[in-house]
Design a protein around this motif. Sequence first.
Motif, short mmCIF file in Angstrom:
data_model
loop_
_atom_site.label_atom_id
_atom_site.label_comp_id
_atom_site.label_asym_id
_atom_site.label_seq_id
_atom_site.Cartn_x
_atom_site.Cartn_y
_atom_site.Cartn_z
N GLY A 43 -3.06 -5.91 7.91
CA GLY A 43 -4.08 -5.76 6.88
C GLY A 43 -5.01 -6.97 6.96
O GLY A 43 -4.65 -8.06 6.49
N ASN A 48 -0.37 1.57 3.55
CA ASN A 48 0.53 0.53 3.08
C ASN A 48 1.35 1.06 1.91
O ASN A 48 0.83 1.79 1.06
CB ASN A 48 -0.26 -0.70 2.62
CG ASN A 48 0.64 -1.72 1.94
OD1 ASN A 48 1.37 -2.44 2.61
ND2 ASN A 48 0.60 -1.78 0.62
N THR A 74 4.90 -3.73 2.24
CA THR A 74 4.79 -5.02 1.57
C THR A 74 5.94 -5.16 0.59
O THR A 74 6.12 -4.30 -0.28
CB THR A 74 3.45 -5.17 0.84
OG1 THR A 74 2.39 -4.95 1.77
CG2 THR A 74 3.31 -6.56 0.25
N CYS A 104 4.07 -5.27 9.16
CA CYS A 104 3.24 -4.22 9.76
C CYS A 104 3.78 -3.81 11.12
O CYS A 104 4.56 -4.52 11.76
CB CYS A 104 1.79 -4.69 9.89
SG CYS A 104 1.56 -6.01 11.10
N ARG A 137 -8.04 2.69 5.38
CA ARG A 137 -6.72 2.13 5.03
C ARG A 137 -6.53 2.27 3.52
O ARG A 137 -7.42 1.93 2.74
CB ARG A 137 -6.64 0.66 5.43
CG ARG A 137 -5.28 0.01 5.18
CD ARG A 137 -5.27 -1.43 5.73
NE ARG A 137 -3.98 -2.07 5.51
CZ ARG A 137 -3.64 -2.73 4.41
NH1 ARG A 137 -4.53 -2.88 3.42
NH2 ARG A 137 -2.45 -3.28 4.29
N GLY A 163 3.93 -9.28 3.58
CA GLY A 163 3.44 -8.05 4.17
C GLY A 163 3.93 -7.91 5.59
O GLY A 163 3.81 -8.84 6.40
N ASN A 183 2.16 -0.24 7.16
CA ASN A 183 2.42 -1.50 6.44
C ASN A 183 3.47 -1.27 5.35
O ASN A 183 3.41 -0.27 4.64
CB ASN A 183 1.15 -2.04 5.77
CG ASN A 183 0.04 -2.34 6.75
OD1 ASN A 183 -0.83 -1.51 6.96
ND2 ASN A 183 0.07 -3.51 7.34
N SER A 210 -3.45 2.07 0.13
CA SER A 210 -2.11 1.72 -0.34
C SER A 210 -1.63 2.78 -1.31
O SER A 210 -2.39 3.22 -2.18
CB SER A 210 -2.13 0.36 -1.06
OG SER A 210 -2.33 -0.69 -0.16
#
Length: 492
Positions: free
Chosen positions: A416, A315, A346, A410, A274, A408, A344, A276
Motif C-alpha cells: 500500500g 486490504n 493489516t 502484503c 485499491r 501491514g 494486504n 479496504s
Amino acid sequence: MRLYINNHSFHYECENLVRVFFPNLKITVEREQKALIAPYVATTVTNSEIIVTVKIDEFEQTLTAPKQDSDAKNEIAMAQMIYKLLCSQSGADQPWGILTGVRPIKLIKSLRETYGNKKAGDYFINSLYVTPQRTSLAMHTERNQRAIVDSSGNNSFSLYISIPFCPGRCNYCSFVSQSIEAAKHLMLPYTDLLCKEIKKTGKIAAQYGLKLQTVYIGGGTPTSLEDAYLAKILQAVNDNFDMVACREFTVEAGRPDTITQEKLQILKNAGVDRISINPQTLNDELLEKIGRNHTAQQFFDSYALARQIGFKAINVDLIAGLTDDTYENFCSTFDQIANLNPENITIHTLCLKRSSTLAESHLQLQRESAALCGKMLDYAAKQLKQTNYYPYYLYRQSRMVGNFENTGYCRQRHEGLYNIFIMDETHTILSCGAGAVTKIKDPKTGNIERIFNFKYPYEYINRYAQMLERKDEAAEFFEKLQAEQGNTSVFE
C-alpha cells in the motif's frame, strides 16, 4: 501518578515512557518539588549526575548515572533508568523498550543510513531496549519499503481526502466521525464544500509542478455516503488532478454494511484500484459487542462482490486484543481471512484512546491482556511468513494493549504505497476535508510544515471560508521556496 521534573527539559519523553507502563493513570507533571507524594517518578539532572527515583506502593528504588556531554545523551540515559525501574516495579518488559514514537521504522532507517545494518540493530536492542523480535520486524519492514520510498521524487505528493461519517461508532474508535443518522443533514453541504476544496488543492498542485503519486480517501467510512455524493467527490478528484502518473487510488470501504454493488461500481468506474474491507473480527457475538452492526457473512459477501466487480487489490484489517476476544477466535478469524488470499492484511493492536467508549469504562490493560495480545500477533506473523506475506509498513500509538504495534503485510508488489509514504513522511501530503492535515515537505531540508483543517464536519461547514484561507498557506510555502531558490521551479 506524579512525574517530578527537576532541572531538565525531558518532560515530554519521560511522561510518554511512564504512560507506557500506566496507560490508564492520569500523570501529573510537577516542576516544584516541595514534597514528593507517592506514587511518583522523580527525575533530576545535577551538575554531575542524572538521578531517577521510583516509589509505587512498597517499591522504592533509585538509579544514578554520570551526566553526559549532550542533552540527547542525557535524555536517553534518563529514559533507560526510568525503564529499568518501571520494569522492576511492574515485572514486565516492553516490546519496544524506551521507544514511544509513532515511527520506529523511520528511526531505524536513519540509523541504518548512518551506521549500517548491524550497528542500527545493535543500538535498537542494547541502547533502546527493543526486543530482538521487534528489532527484526522493524529492520525487515524498513528493507521491504526501501525501494518504494526511493521511488518518490522531489516533486512527488499524495492526496488525502477525509470523509468523517460512519454507520455507527465502534466502541474502540477515537477518530473524528459522526453517525449517518445524526449527520445526514450535513452530508450534502459537506460534499459540495469538499469538492471546492479539492478543486483549490488541485490548482495549487498544478501551479507548483507537483506530481501525484497516490490518492487515499479515508474516514470515517467513505462508502457511508450516498451514491451521488460519493460519485461527485471521485469526479472532483479526477477533474482537478493529473491522474496519469498516479500509482495508487485507494478508498476505505471499511464497513461491510456500507458496501453495495452500486457503490463498488462507482469506485471502479472512477479509477479506484485499491479498497479496504475491514471486519476486525469474524465472530458475530464479538462484532455486536464492539458496536459493528454487520455480520461475518456480510463481510464475505462484500469481499466476493468486490472480486466480482474486478478489484485486484483488497486490504483486510483485523484487530488483536479486542475485549472478550479469545486466542481461538482470533486465530479462526485470521485463518478465514488468509484463506481469501487478499493482497494486504493489516494486523492492528487494540488502542484505547481517552475518547473511546472502552477507555471511558475504565478497561485496564493488564499483563494478562498483553500476553494474550502478543500471542495473537505471534500467530498472525508466523502464518503470514509461511504463506509469503511480508511486512511493508508499521506504526505505533499510545495506549496500545501490550505496547505493541500495527503492521501491514502484503503479497509481493502489492504494498500500500500511501501507507508507506505517510508513515515515512516521504513527501508532501495535500489533505482535504474535516480533520485533515496537510503536510508540506521541504525537498531540500526535509522540514515539514503542517496546515490543519477544522476537526468536525459542522465546523468545516460553518467556518469554511476561514478554513479555505488556510489552504493559501500551502501556496505561500511554495512561493517562499521559489524565492529562496531563485528559480521558477520549487523542485529544481
